[in-house]
Write a protein that holds these residues in place. Structure first.
Motif, PDB file in Angstrom:
ATOM      1  N   PHE A  19      -8.670   0.447  -4.006  1.00 13.93           N
ATOM      2  CA  PHE A  19      -7.343   1.008  -4.132  1.00 13.93           C
ATOM      3  C   PHE A  19      -7.412   2.532  -4.193  1.00 13.93           C
ATOM      4  O   PHE A  19      -6.399   3.269  -3.909  1.00 13.93           O
ATOM      5  CB  PHE A  19      -6.899   0.408  -5.772  1.00 13.93           C
ATOM      6  CG  PHE A  19      -5.505   1.077  -5.820  1.00 13.93           C
ATOM      7  CD1 PHE A  19      -4.392   0.533  -5.147  1.00 13.93           C
ATOM      8  CD2 PHE A  19      -5.163   1.931  -7.080  1.00 13.93           C
ATOM      9  CE1 PHE A  19      -2.967   1.022  -5.271  1.00 13.93           C
ATOM     10  CE2 PHE A  19      -4.008   2.160  -7.253  1.00 13.93           C
ATOM     11  CZ  PHE A  19      -2.760   1.660  -6.705  1.00 13.93           C
ATOM     12  N   TYR A  22      -7.252   3.444  -0.874  1.00 14.06           N
ATOM     13  CA  TYR A  22      -5.982   3.253  -0.008  1.00 14.06           C
ATOM     14  C   TYR A  22      -4.945   4.285  -0.477  1.00 14.06           C
ATOM     15  O   TYR A  22      -3.968   4.756   0.332  1.00 14.06           O
ATOM     16  CB  TYR A  22      -5.705   1.730  -0.635  1.00 14.06           C
ATOM     17  CG  TYR A  22      -4.509   1.464   0.016  1.00 14.06           C
ATOM     18  CD1 TYR A  22      -4.530   0.629   1.386  1.00 14.06           C
ATOM     19  CD2 TYR A  22      -3.352   0.904  -0.418  1.00 14.06           C
ATOM     20  CE1 TYR A  22      -3.681   0.186   2.063  1.00 14.06           C
ATOM     21  CE2 TYR A  22      -2.038   0.402   0.274  1.00 14.06           C
ATOM     22  CZ  TYR A  22      -2.518  -0.025   1.487  1.00 14.06           C
ATOM     23  OH  TYR A  22      -1.244  -0.431   2.143  1.00 14.06           O
ATOM     24  N   PHE A 102       0.451   0.507  -5.041  1.00 16.85           N
ATOM     25  CA  PHE A 102      -0.050  -0.458  -5.650  1.00 16.85           C
ATOM     26  C   PHE A 102       0.632  -1.791  -5.357  1.00 16.85           C
ATOM     27  O   PHE A 102      -0.078  -2.815  -4.909  1.00 16.85           O
ATOM     28  CB  PHE A 102       0.157  -0.532  -7.103  1.00 16.85           C
ATOM     29  CG  PHE A 102      -0.057  -1.556  -7.900  1.00 16.85           C
ATOM     30  CD1 PHE A 102      -1.361  -2.051  -8.339  1.00 16.85           C
ATOM     31  CD2 PHE A 102       0.735  -2.212  -8.520  1.00 16.85           C
ATOM     32  CE1 PHE A 102      -1.837  -2.979  -8.946  1.00 16.85           C
ATOM     33  CE2 PHE A 102       0.501  -3.550  -9.318  1.00 16.85           C
ATOM     34  CZ  PHE A 102      -0.712  -3.973  -9.542  1.00 16.85           C
ATOM     35  N   PHE A 105      -0.383  -2.825  -1.886  1.00 17.15           N
ATOM     36  CA  PHE A 105      -1.755  -3.227  -1.856  1.00 17.15           C
ATOM     37  C   PHE A 105      -2.017  -4.456  -2.631  1.00 17.15           C
ATOM     38  O   PHE A 105      -2.829  -5.407  -1.883  1.00 17.15           O
ATOM     39  CB  PHE A 105      -2.420  -2.062  -2.817  1.00 17.15           C
ATOM     40  CG  PHE A 105      -4.146  -2.350  -2.872  1.00 17.15           C
ATOM     41  CD1 PHE A 105      -4.980  -1.947  -2.101  1.00 17.15           C
ATOM     42  CD2 PHE A 105      -4.591  -3.096  -4.184  1.00 17.15           C
ATOM     43  CE1 PHE A 105      -6.257  -2.287  -2.039  1.00 17.15           C
ATOM     44  CE2 PHE A 105      -5.901  -3.384  -4.234  1.00 17.15           C
ATOM     45  CZ  PHE A 105      -6.884  -2.957  -3.285  1.00 17.15           C
TER      46      PHE A 105
END
Length: 526
Positions: A19, A22, A102, A105
């Motif tokens: 994350f 990302y 988020f 993701f």
């Protein structure tokens, strides 16, 4: 227990690291902060403190957006979720963008979970989740603080709920509530979700292979209808609000005579086919610079598209008897409708459901490519019995291609995915920060210049480039600056002589220019 705890800890650490990668650079690219993003984040901050947005009552069904003569309304899910974050974390551009990323993701990881459940293979789940994370369509929209970034997540949640019930003959009330709740999440998440949720709800009939299941579908419809009551009551007190945005962007005329219906239907067919064009899908992407960096390639990667088309052919040729895959084909077709009823070709925000279903269709292709040479006997019955259990995986075993060849094909496709994603990232980071105009990046220097001056209040004027006062409110919130330092000028109102004005109109008469920045101007009124 120690080994299990260590595996869980390692998985959590890997997800956190992934994350972090990302969301790397999320506050710099896109540059600035678009006025729509400011409206979403600012209203979320207000809700976190008072329960109400900029206008209207506490905890509204829809949020009044912008102080303008012809306002629009924002959907509530993203605002309420972001308000929870802002309750504990100080608002900033980085936090707001990381929040949006988020949910995208999470949608990509949940696509992997869905793939693992459908195929029964962890490898396929990892490949699908990885492909989703590398898909430009998801990656770029996930960096926008619009409510559209939630669409992929809500659609995947619905698919997980639908897949769970399709494997059960008897649906409990928990199953019905889960599917109805996921449909409500799609509805309240984004404007296109209102059309998608109704179409997906209708598509549940493909899973109604028995009388008991048909009754279950009716129960889901009833439960979903209950979740729509707040929206219905809101529409009664605010007539026309629910469809206002649609009439602004569609070619369909609500009061058109019957003789114009055939021409509108022809236009719908044209737009429907246009949204399936391979040029934007694979080559150029969405024409909005907010949604896609020009020159970075298409919205989806070539290898992903090849797998999706192979999966489509496999479903049609071998698995069309399975209710789940018939539902997936229907969902793919239905997901194009929100884009086809509007007048912008290949609008990525309105076609997010389409992207999700394309990823789902890669699953049967991966099952075929990774299947063993000899079919394994299914413990769950044949494809004819799939309505009462998991889809029969023996039906997808390869015929005619040696397994090493199929594995080589998988390797080539995965390598192509990675290489194309690297090429996309190079362009994204080279050209993406240049999107100053699309994200109001030129407004911030003028805001900084205005607040650095001693004069108060600072007047905020809406001009040709929209209600930019919202950007000032958001930046003031980030800096813990009192909103009372600013005075928003109503449309058409004139500031007091000698006042400092921050305007979204680059040209003004009867004023003393202090500083200009693209479409914006800081001046002293005469």
């Amino acid at each position: 227990m120690a080994q299990k705890s260590l595996r869980i800890l390692l998985c959590v650490a890997a997800i956190v690291l992934l994350f972090s990668l990302y969301t790397w650079g999320v506050s710099q690219n896109p540059p600035g902060f678009n006025v729509d993003e400011s409206a979403t984040a600012y209203n979320a901050y207000l809700v976190s403190r008072t329960g109400a947005g900029e206008f209207g009552p506490r905890f509204p069904v829809l949020f009044h957006q912008f102080a303008v003569s012809n306002p629009t309304y924002m959907n509530p899910v993203a605002i309420y979720l972001m308000a929870i974050v802002f309750r504990f974390i100080h608002p900033s551009v980085a936090v707001a963008r990381a929040f949006a990323a988020f949910w995208m993701f999470a949608a990509c990881l949940l696509l992997g979970v869905l793939a693992k459940r459908i195929s029964g293979q962890r490898t396929i789940g990892i490949i699908v989740a990885g492909s989703a994370l590398l898909t430009p369509w998801f990656f770029e929209i996930g960096r926008l603080v619009f409510d559209a970034h939630l669409t992929a997540f809500t659609v995947v949640v619905f698919l997980l709920a639908a897949y769970r019930i399709q494997s059960e003959e008897r649906w409990r009330w928990q199953d019905i509530a889960m599917v109805a709740g996921s449909l409500a999440l799609v509805t309240y998440g984004y404007f296109s979700g209102r059309a998608l949720a109704l179409l997906y709800a209708l598509g549940l009939l493909f899973l109604a292979t028995t009388k008991r299941r048909l009754v279950g579908v009716v129960k889901i419809w009833f439960a979903y209808g209950v979740t729509l009551m707040p929206l219905i009551l809101f529409n009664r007190s605010h007539p026309g609000v629910l469809t206002k945005r649609l009439w602004e962007v569609t070619y369909i005329k609500p009061d058109a005579p019957w003789k114009e219906i055939p021409s509108e239907f022809v236009e719908f067919v044209r737009c429907y086919l246009q949204d399936q064009s391979l040029t934007p899908l694979l080559m150029v992407g969405d024409g909005h610079w907010q949604h896609h960096v020009e020159g970075s390639g298409g919205a989806i990667l070539f290898a992903t598209f090849i797998l999706a088309m192979a999966g489509l052919l496999l479903v049609i040729a071998r698995r069309w008897r399975e209710p789940w895959w018939r539902f997936v084909l229907y969902g793919l077709a239905a997901s194009i409708v929100p884009g086809a009823i509007t007048d912008w070709p290949f609008h990525q925000l309105r076609l997010m459901g389409y992207a999700v279903f394309l990823l789902v269709l890669t699953i049967p292709a991966l099952e075929w490519l990774l299947a063993p040479d000899e079919p394994k006997q299914s413990a769950r019955g044949t494809g004819e019995q799939a309505h009462a259990s998991e889809p029969d995986r023996a039906a997808i075993v390869s015929h005619g291609l040696w397994r090493p060849i199929r594995l080589a094909i998988v390797g080539i496709l995965l390598a192509a995915t990675l290489l194309q994603f690297i090429d996309f990232q190079i362009t994204f980071w080279r050209e993406g920060p240049k999107r100053y105009f699309a994200f109001d990046a030129l407004y911030k220097p003028l805001y900084d210049a205005a607040v650095a001056r001693p004069e108060r209040p600072i007047y905020l004027e809406n001009g040709r480039w929209g209600p930019a006062y919202m950007d000032a409110y958001w930046y003031a919130t980030v800096e813990d600056r009192p909103i009372s330092e600013f005075v928003r000028l109503p449309d058409g109102a004139k500031p007091l002589s000698g006042a400092i004005v921050l305007s979204s109109n680059s040209d003004c008469q009867n004023c003393e220019n202090i500083q200009k920045s693209g479409a914006y101007q800081l001046y002293r009124a005469k």
